[in-house]
Scaffold this motif. Structure first.
Motif, short mmCIF file in Angstrom:
data_model
loop_
_atom_site.label_atom_id
_atom_site.label_comp_id
_atom_site.label_asym_id
_atom_site.label_seq_id
_atom_site.Cartn_x
_atom_site.Cartn_y
_atom_site.Cartn_z
N MET A 77 6.96 7.56 -5.54
CA MET A 77 7.18 8.77 -4.74
C MET A 77 6.48 9.97 -5.41
O MET A 77 6.00 10.85 -4.72
N GLU A 78 6.44 9.95 -6.73
CA GLU A 78 5.80 11.05 -7.44
C GLU A 78 4.33 11.21 -7.01
O GLU A 78 3.86 12.33 -6.79
N ASP A 79 3.63 10.09 -6.88
CA ASP A 79 2.22 10.14 -6.47
C ASP A 79 2.06 10.68 -5.06
O ASP A 79 1.04 11.28 -4.74
N ILE A 80 3.05 10.48 -4.23
CA ILE A 80 2.99 10.94 -2.85
C ILE A 80 3.30 12.44 -2.77
O ILE A 80 2.67 13.18 -2.01
N VAL A 81 4.25 12.91 -3.57
CA VAL A 81 4.71 14.30 -3.51
C VAL A 81 3.76 15.25 -4.25
O VAL A 81 3.54 16.38 -3.81
N PRO B 248 14.28 9.71 -1.22
CA PRO B 248 14.60 8.31 -1.52
C PRO B 248 13.49 7.68 -2.36
O PRO B 248 12.31 7.95 -2.13
N PRO B 249 13.85 6.88 -3.35
CA PRO B 249 12.83 6.24 -4.18
C PRO B 249 12.02 5.22 -3.39
O PRO B 249 12.51 4.65 -2.42
N ARG B 250 10.81 5.01 -3.79
CA ARG B 250 9.92 4.02 -3.17
C ARG B 250 9.31 3.16 -4.28
O ARG B 250 8.17 3.32 -4.66
N TYR B 251 10.12 2.26 -4.85
CA TYR B 251 9.65 1.40 -5.92
C TYR B 251 8.88 0.22 -5.36
O TYR B 251 9.30 -0.40 -4.39
N VAL B 252 7.76 -0.10 -5.97
CA VAL B 252 6.98 -1.26 -5.57
C VAL B 252 6.52 -2.00 -6.82
O VAL B 252 6.32 -1.41 -7.88
N VAL B 253 6.35 -3.32 -6.68
CA VAL B 253 5.89 -4.13 -7.82
C VAL B 253 4.69 -4.99 -7.44
O VAL B 253 4.20 -5.75 -8.26
#
Length: 83
Positions: A1-5, A37-42
């Protein structure tokens, strides 16, 4: 989410006309990220799904609303002497 914001932060803070120092920017980011909301991806597939979600207008609206509130709060109660 940090990269998006992150891309929104500089332009929104500059448009606001308040302090744009690194301390205030970090405070705005922290407040906004804690409210989104968090958006965690792996996996690469997960990354693509999140990236597709970012194209929805409601997603952009939510980010802008949360960032606007965070900027207002930091401007109202800076943790240092803003000039």
């Amino acid at each position: 989410m940090e990269d998006i914001v992150l891309p929104y932060v500089d332009s929104m803070m500059e448009a606001d006309g308040g302090c744009c120092c690194e301390h205030c920017k970090a405070d705005v980011m922290a407040l906004a990220l804690n409210r989104l909301p968090p958006r965690y991806v792996v996996s690469e597939k997960g990354r693509m799904i999140v990236k597709l979600d970012t194209y929805e207008s409601q997603f952009h609206t939510d980010i802008i609303a949360v960032l606007s509130e965070a900027i207002r709060l930091v401007r109202s109660h800076p943790r240092h002497a803003c000039t």
